[in-house]
Design a protein around this motif. Structure first.
Motif, PDB file in Angstrom:
ATOM      1  N   ALA A 187      -3.632  12.229  30.675  1.00  0.00           N
ATOM      2  CA  ALA A 187      -4.646  12.550  31.682  1.00  0.00           C
ATOM      3  C   ALA A 187      -4.337  11.833  32.993  1.00  0.00           C
ATOM      4  CB  ALA A 187      -6.027  12.176  31.170  1.00  0.00           C
ATOM      5  N   ASP A 188      -3.898  10.578  32.900  1.00  0.00           N
ATOM      6  CA  ASP A 188      -3.476   9.850  34.105  1.00  0.00           C
ATOM      7  C   ASP A 188      -2.350  10.582  34.814  1.00  0.00           C
ATOM      8  OD1 ASP A 188      -5.301   7.818  33.594  1.00  0.00           O
ATOM      9  OD2 ASP A 188      -3.804   6.414  32.802  1.00  0.00           O
ATOM     10  N   ALA A 189      -1.427  11.158  34.035  1.00  0.00           N
ATOM     11  CA  ALA A 189      -0.290  11.868  34.623  1.00  0.00           C
ATOM     12  C   ALA A 189      -0.757  13.102  35.385  1.00  0.00           C
ATOM     13  CB  ALA A 189       0.699  12.259  33.527  1.00  0.00           C
ATOM     14  N   VAL A 190      -1.703  13.854  34.818  1.00  0.00           N
ATOM     15  CA  VAL A 190      -2.249  15.018  35.519  1.00  0.00           C
ATOM     16  C   VAL A 190      -2.879  14.589  36.836  1.00  0.00           C
ATOM     17  CG1 VAL A 190      -4.001  16.831  35.456  1.00  0.00           C
ATOM     18  CG2 VAL A 190      -2.621  16.365  33.418  1.00  0.00           C
ATOM     19  N   GLU A 191      -3.676  13.530  36.787  1.00  0.00           N
ATOM     20  CA  GLU A 191      -4.338  13.050  37.999  1.00  0.00           C
ATOM     21  C   GLU A 191      -3.314  12.591  39.037  1.00  0.00           C
ATOM     22  OE1 GLU A 191      -7.127  10.046  36.879  1.00  0.00           O
ATOM     23  OE2 GLU A 191      -8.542  11.486  36.029  1.00  0.00           O
ATOM     24  N   ALA A 192      -2.248  11.952  38.589  1.00  0.00           N
ATOM     25  CA  ALA A 192      -1.220  11.469  39.512  1.00  0.00           C
ATOM     26  C   ALA A 192      -0.494  12.632  40.178  1.00  0.00           C
ATOM     27  CB  ALA A 192      -0.221  10.573  38.773  1.00  0.00           C
ATOM     28  N   ILE A 193      -0.199  13.685  39.425  1.00  0.00           N
ATOM     29  CA  ILE A 193       0.454  14.856  40.012  1.00  0.00           C
ATOM     30  C   ILE A 193      -0.438  15.469  41.095  1.00  0.00           C
ATOM     31  CG2 ILE A 193       1.214  17.220  39.547  1.00  0.00           C
ATOM     32  CD1 ILE A 193       1.937  16.186  36.683  1.00  0.00           C
ATOM     33  N   ALA A 194      -1.726  15.629  40.786  1.00  0.00           N
ATOM     34  CA  ALA A 194      -2.647  16.249  41.731  1.00  0.00           C
ATOM     35  C   ALA A 194      -2.862  15.378  42.965  1.00  0.00           C
ATOM     36  CB  ALA A 194      -3.980  16.535  41.037  1.00  0.00           C
ATOM     37  N   SER A 195      -2.867  14.063  42.774  1.00  0.00           N
ATOM     38  CA  SER A 195      -3.164  13.157  43.886  1.00  0.00           C
ATOM     39  C   SER A 195      -1.931  12.788  44.706  1.00  0.00           C
ATOM     40  CB  SER A 195      -3.801  11.867  43.346  1.00  0.00           C
ATOM     41  OG  SER A 195      -5.055  12.124  42.770  1.00  0.00           O
ATOM     42  N   ASP A 196      -0.801  12.544  44.032  1.00  0.00           N
ATOM     43  CA  ASP A 196       0.357  11.950  44.695  1.00  0.00           C
ATOM     44  C   ASP A 196       1.602  12.820  44.690  1.00  0.00           C
ATOM     45  OD1 ASP A 196      -1.221   9.588  44.990  1.00  0.00           O
ATOM     46  OD2 ASP A 196      -0.718   9.027  42.939  1.00  0.00           O
ATOM     47  N   GLY A 197       1.588  13.924  43.935  1.00  0.00           N
ATOM     48  CA  GLY A 197       2.757  14.782  43.843  1.00  0.00           C
ATOM     49  C   GLY A 197       3.601  14.472  42.620  1.00  0.00           C
ATOM     50  N   LEU A 198       4.444  15.428  42.249  1.00  0.00           N
ATOM     51  CA  LEU A 198       5.225  15.306  41.019  1.00  0.00           C
ATOM     52  C   LEU A 198       6.221  14.156  41.067  1.00  0.00           C
ATOM     53  CD1 LEU A 198       6.075  16.356  38.236  1.00  0.00           C
ATOM     54  CD2 LEU A 198       7.618  17.955  39.411  1.00  0.00           C
ATOM     55  N   VAL A 199       6.942  14.004  42.168  1.00  0.00           N
ATOM     56  CA  VAL A 199       7.987  12.978  42.232  1.00  0.00           C
ATOM     57  C   VAL A 199       7.393  11.591  42.042  1.00  0.00           C
ATOM     58  CG1 VAL A 199       9.728  11.885  43.687  1.00  0.00           C
ATOM     59  CG2 VAL A 199       9.540  14.379  43.630  1.00  0.00           C
ATOM     60  N   ALA A 200       6.309  11.298  42.742  1.00  0.00           N
ATOM     61  CA  ALA A 200       5.666   9.989  42.598  1.00  0.00           C
ATOM     62  C   ALA A 200       5.153   9.790  41.183  1.00  0.00           C
ATOM     63  CB  ALA A 200       4.535   9.855  43.598  1.00  0.00           C
ATOM     64  N   ALA A 201       4.613  10.845  40.582  1.00  0.00           N
ATOM     65  CA  ALA A 201       4.114  10.743  39.208  1.00  0.00           C
ATOM     66  C   ALA A 201       5.259  10.513  38.224  1.00  0.00           C
ATOM     67  CB  ALA A 201       3.339  12.005  38.840  1.00  0.00           C
ATOM     68  N   GLN A 202       6.391  11.175  38.440  1.00  0.00           N
ATOM     69  CA  GLN A 202       7.556  10.961  37.577  1.00  0.00           C
ATOM     70  C   GLN A 202       8.052   9.537  37.671  1.00  0.00           C
ATOM     71  OE1 GLN A 202       9.971  14.163  39.156  1.00  0.00           O
ATOM     72  NE2 GLN A 202       9.831  15.301  37.232  1.00  0.00           N
ATOM     73  N   GLN A 203       8.085   8.993  38.887  1.00  0.00           N
ATOM     74  CA  GLN A 203       8.537   7.618  39.049  1.00  0.00           C
ATOM     75  C   GLN A 203       7.655   6.653  38.284  1.00  0.00           C
ATOM     76  OE1 GLN A 203       8.547   7.287  43.327  1.00  0.00           O
ATOM     77  NE2 GLN A 203      10.617   8.097  43.532  1.00  0.00           N
ATOM     78  N   ARG A 204       6.388   6.963  38.228  1.00  0.00           N
ATOM     79  CA  ARG A 204       5.444   6.098  37.520  1.00  0.00           C
ATOM     80  C   ARG A 204       5.578   6.231  36.005  1.00  0.00           C
ATOM     81  NH1 ARG A 204      -1.165   6.744  37.882  1.00  0.00           N
ATOM     82  NH2 ARG A 204      -1.651   5.502  36.022  1.00  0.00           N
ATOM     83  N   PHE A 205       5.663   7.452  35.525  1.00  0.00           N
ATOM     84  CA  PHE A 205       5.607   7.672  34.062  1.00  0.00           C
ATOM     85  C   PHE A 205       6.978   7.700  33.400  1.00  0.00           C
ATOM     86  CE2 PHE A 205       1.426   8.939  35.387  1.00  0.00           C
ATOM     87  CZ  PHE A 205       0.623   8.458  34.356  1.00  0.00           C
ATOM     88  N   HIS A 206       8.038   7.829  34.171  1.00  0.00           N
ATOM     89  CA  HIS A 206       9.374   7.825  33.589  1.00  0.00           C
ATOM     90  C   HIS A 206      10.055   6.459  33.708  1.00  0.00           C
ATOM     91  CE1 HIS A 206       9.874  12.492  34.083  1.00  0.00           C
ATOM     92  NE2 HIS A 206       8.750  12.145  33.471  1.00  0.00           N
ATOM     93  N   SER A 207       9.422   5.542  34.383  1.00  0.00           N
ATOM     94  CA  SER A 207      10.012   4.202  34.535  1.00  0.00           C
ATOM     95  C   SER A 207       9.900   3.440  33.237  1.00  0.00           C
ATOM     96  CB  SER A 207       9.297   3.419  35.656  1.00  0.00           C
ATOM     97  OG  SER A 207       9.453   4.069  36.884  1.00  0.00           O
ATOM     98  N   PRO A 208      10.904   2.608  32.897  1.00  0.00           N
ATOM     99  CA  PRO A 208      10.811   1.782  31.692  1.00  0.00           C
ATOM    100  C   PRO A 208       9.601   0.880  31.759  1.00  0.00           C
ATOM    101  CG  PRO A 208      13.030   1.727  32.612  1.00  0.00           C
ATOM    102  CD  PRO A 208      12.155   2.389  33.632  1.00  0.00           C
ATOM    103  N   ALA A 209       8.989   0.682  30.589  1.00  0.00           N
ATOM    104  CA  ALA A 209       7.787  -0.199  30.538  1.00  0.00           C
ATOM    105  C   ALA A 209       8.180  -1.610  30.873  1.00  0.00           C
ATOM    106  CB  ALA A 209       7.187  -0.121  29.142  1.00  0.00           C
TER     107      ALA A 209
END
Length: 209
Positions: A187-209
């Protein structure tokens, strides 16, 4: 009259705002499927509806729909759960796109993904369907693969269990304990895509923990 011709476009005063996203959670209808791995997309849609303080209602299209804003003046989400079975998701999604006059590049499809480990979320736009019949049908009905996908990892079946059987089983005990966190992340990922765009959301969710 064709299938989609039954769903009129909104009048001018009903036309959706520019910053509007159609978010479709994939799954199968009916209580017997509600807890299945294949229904994780609809579980994420429920999580988003709860955050928006809204609920799903019967819609003119063959879907249940809930609407709300992420924040005052922010992106609007049209959340949908098709009433069709997974393999025939395309018709309802195409009807929703037409009804709300939402372009394909404003469509986010949330779905289960066998090729991603459980408790992992990955984001992409376009590409193939990878054998996922829900995505296959949406691509065909929408006439384009160029929508955004929130891929919710459910992992591969153990041993020699058939994948079709695996996705139609409920999450196992240990998975159920981690499931709320997974749904929240998606759900956070959906919100991030809508708010910040796909690239920014990918950087957030694809980054190593």
């Amino acid at each position: 009259m064709g299938f989609l011709d039954r769903f009129r476009r909104p009048r001018k005063d009903e036309t959706v705002a520019e910053n509007t996203w159609l978010v479709v959670g994939l799954g199968n209808p009916g209580a017997q499927y509600a807890g299945n791995r294949h229904n994780v997309g609809q579980m994420v849609a429920d999580e988003l509806a709860g955050r928006l303080g809204t609920s799903f209602k019967t819609h003119k299209t063959p879907s249940r729909v809930a609407e709300g804003f992420l924040r005052p003046g922010g992106p609007k989400l049209i959340l949908a759960k098709p009433n069709s079975y997974m393999n025939t998701s395309g018709g309802p999604v195409s009807a929703l796109l037409k009804f709300y006059s939402v372009p394909v590049d404003r469509l986010i499809v949330v779905h289960d993904e066998l090729d991603i480990p459980f408790d992992t979320v990955r984001l992409k736009r376009g590409g193939g369907h990878g054998g996922h019949n829900g995505l296959r049908d949406i691509q065909k009905a929408a006439g384009s693969p160029d929508f955004t996908r929130v891929r919710v990892g459910i992992g591969r079946p153990p041993g020699r269990q058939d994948a079709a059987d695996f996705v139609l089983k409920d999450f196992a005990g240990a998975e159920r304990q981690a499931l709320p966190s997974l749904l929240s992340d998606a759900a956070d990922a959906v919100e991030a895509i809508a708010s910040d765009g796909l690239v920014a959301a990918q950087q957030r969710f694809h980054s190593p923990a």
